[in-house]
Design a protein around this motif. Structure first.
Motif: not given
Ligand SMILES: Cc1cc2nc3c(=O)[nH]c(=O)nc-3n(C[C@H](O)[C@H](O)[C@H](O)COP(=O)(O)OP(=O)(O)OC[C@H]3O[C@@H](n4cnc5c(N)ncnc54)[C@H](O)[C@@H]3O)c2cc1C
Length: 417
Positions: A338, A276-277, A378, A233, A273-274, A220, A341-342, A371
């Motif tokens: 992610n 951060w959530r 973010n 991811s 990363e969790l 990861y 998105r950034q 969410d």
């Molecule tokens: C502008 C912007 C808007 C976003 N909007 C959302 C949204 O509406 N809902 C959402 O779940 N995430 C959001 N994110 C955070 C992040 O991009 C996503 O959680 C992530 O890309 C989801 O993919 P993954 O489950 O494979 O993440 P992984 O990289 O596998 O991460 C594991 C878990 O960690 C959490 N996580 C990871 N990165 C972040 C982060 N930066 N902030 C908060 N939690 C994080 C998520 O729950 C994710 O499922 C946003 C990021 C940005 C830059």
């Protein structure tokens, strides 16, 4: 005879659902409901707050929940309208003593509960969407460190990893004698454009299982900033957003995985990363409504952006290839990495001088993992209106293109479709 209403919100599961478990313990009869709130069709920015991808994922999640409830002799009643009005009527019709639900610490959801209570309805809320329990933290939430690193350090110093998930209730109380007559028929939605993301607790569990069995946590940390595919991811986010699975459950299984195969950078980084959530959730207890001002936590004003440039950005017609590829992926699939998105958020705010709230609204409409806490947090972070002392995170698109799509594979994938 105690009749309770269980109001499913973003907790569409029976496993590790303390609010639902408590309702099962306290009720003689229990009415499980989900309300399709009319606010989701509001068109503040010219599009529905809940777009097609989200509707499709939600539909599958509700079907899955209904099947699980039916398997235990209960059912799920879906109603439509303004949540507070629907619930007030339901309390009367079912002669319910109270409503049980998960606590959502965001302005609109807080207001819903306030209105119900103001009307004399007893609402029992349970905080249950984070990986850590607020009461286990080594600080009061109102005094939590503003910066993520400070927050993480204190959590690690206190050796907190996750709160233990609880068991699924063995018995669900019977349905009450009088049932809602106005239950909505499940709307037809097109099949998900992203075939892998199918909503529902069963799919969430299956996804987690295969992710761990294939040992993907190990890689990861190296792969998490890639742009293409399902495996770079975890893709837990959509199921987490609707509560098809709890963060505690994921963290507990990740911990079992570490016990079995050993902890490594990848497993740590997933937990990180969790965290951060959790951070974006907890910061809502500290700053609440202020996070929803145009200026966020700063005194910065917002200049209105032009509708024409917003349309260019939304549909991927800005002329910046990487940004356009990202915006098309989002619109076509309901998901975006992610890193992308950034990049697209930064481009909208800094290169196009757009209103960050409009960008956040488009993400809300499109993202299957929308969410409220993570999206708001973010966007504020990139816009420099949250708690980050660096005051904004502009991304250089040329550099990002070189770093993440040097061979043009990602751009070709989405610009040609
Ligand atoms: C502008 C912007 C808007 C976003 N909007 C959302 C949204 O509406 N809902 C959402 O779940 N995430 C959001 N994110 C955070 C992040 O991009 C996503 O959680 C992530 O890309 C989801 O993919 P993954 O489950 O494979 O993440 P992984 O990289 O596998 O991460 C594991 C878990 O960690 C959490 N996580 C990871 N990165 C972040 C982060 N930066 N902030 C908060 N939690 C994080 C998520 O729950 C994710 O499922 C946003 C990021 C940005 C830059």
């Amino acid at each position: 005879m105690c009749t309770l209403i269980y109001w499913f919100r973003n907790d569409l599961r029976l496993a590790d659902n303390p609010a639902f478990a408590q309702a099962c313990l306290n009720a003689d009869s229990l009415l499980p409901v989900y309300i399709h709130d009319s606010k989701e069709q509001d068109m503040v920015y010219g599009f529905e707050r809940q777009g097609l991808h989200r509707k499709t994922f939600l539909r599958a999640s509700l079907n899955d929940l209904k099947a699980q409830l039916q398997a235990q002799g209960s059912d799920l009643f879906e109603l439509a309208g303004k949540s507070t009005e629907v619930l007030l009527q339901l309390v009367k019709d079912a002669a319910a003593t109270a409503i049980y639900c998960e606590q959502i610490e965001a302005p609109e959801e807080i207001e819903q509960v306030r209105i119900l209570q103001e009307q004399g309805v007893e609402v029992q809320e349970f905080w249950q969407s984070s990986m850590l329990e607020p009461q286990d933290l080594p600080f009061a939430l109102e005094k939590m460190p503003d910066v993520f690193t400070g927050f993480r350090r204190e959590v690690e110093r206190a050796q907190l990893k996750f709160a233990q998930p609880i068991n699924t209730p063995k018995n669900i109380p019977l349905l009450p004698g009088s049932l809602p007559q106005r239950s909505v028929a499940p709307s037809r939605t097109q099949s998900a454009s992203h075939p892998y993301f199918v909503g529902g607790a069963s799919h969430a569990q299956a996804h987690l299982k295969q992710y761990l069995e294939r040992r993907l946590p190990d890689s990861y940390k190296e792969t998490r900033n890639q742009l293409i595919g399902m495996d770079y991811s975890s893709k837990f986010s959509a199921w987490l957003a609707l509560g098809c699975i709890s963060a505690r459950e994921i963290a507990a299984q990740l911990s079992d995985y570490e016990n079995r195969y050993g902890a490594n950078d990848g497993t740590y980084w997933l937990w990180f990363e969790l965290l951060w959530r959790d951070y974006f959730r907890f910061i809502h207890f500290k700053y609440g409504q202020n996070l929803y001002r145009a200026s966020g936590l700063t005194g910065l004003a917002v200049k209105p952006s032009s509708q024409a440039s917003f349309e260019q950005w939304r549909f991927g017609n800005t002329g910046s290839e990487l940004v356009d590829a990202g915006m098309r992926e989002l619109y076509q699939s309901g998901y975006l990495s992610n890193r992308m998105r950034q990049i697209v958020a930064s481009y909208w705010i800094y290169d196009m001088q757009g209103d960050w709230r409009a960008g956040a609204a488009w993400f809300e409409s499109q993202l299957i993992d929308y969410d409220v806490y993570s999206n708001q947090g973010n966007w504020l972070y990139i816009a420099g209106r949250g708690t980050d002392p660096r005051g904004g995170r502009p991304f250089n698109v040329a550099k990002q293109t070189q770093d993440h799509d040097p061979k043009e594979i990602y751009r070709k994938l989405w610009l040609s479709s």
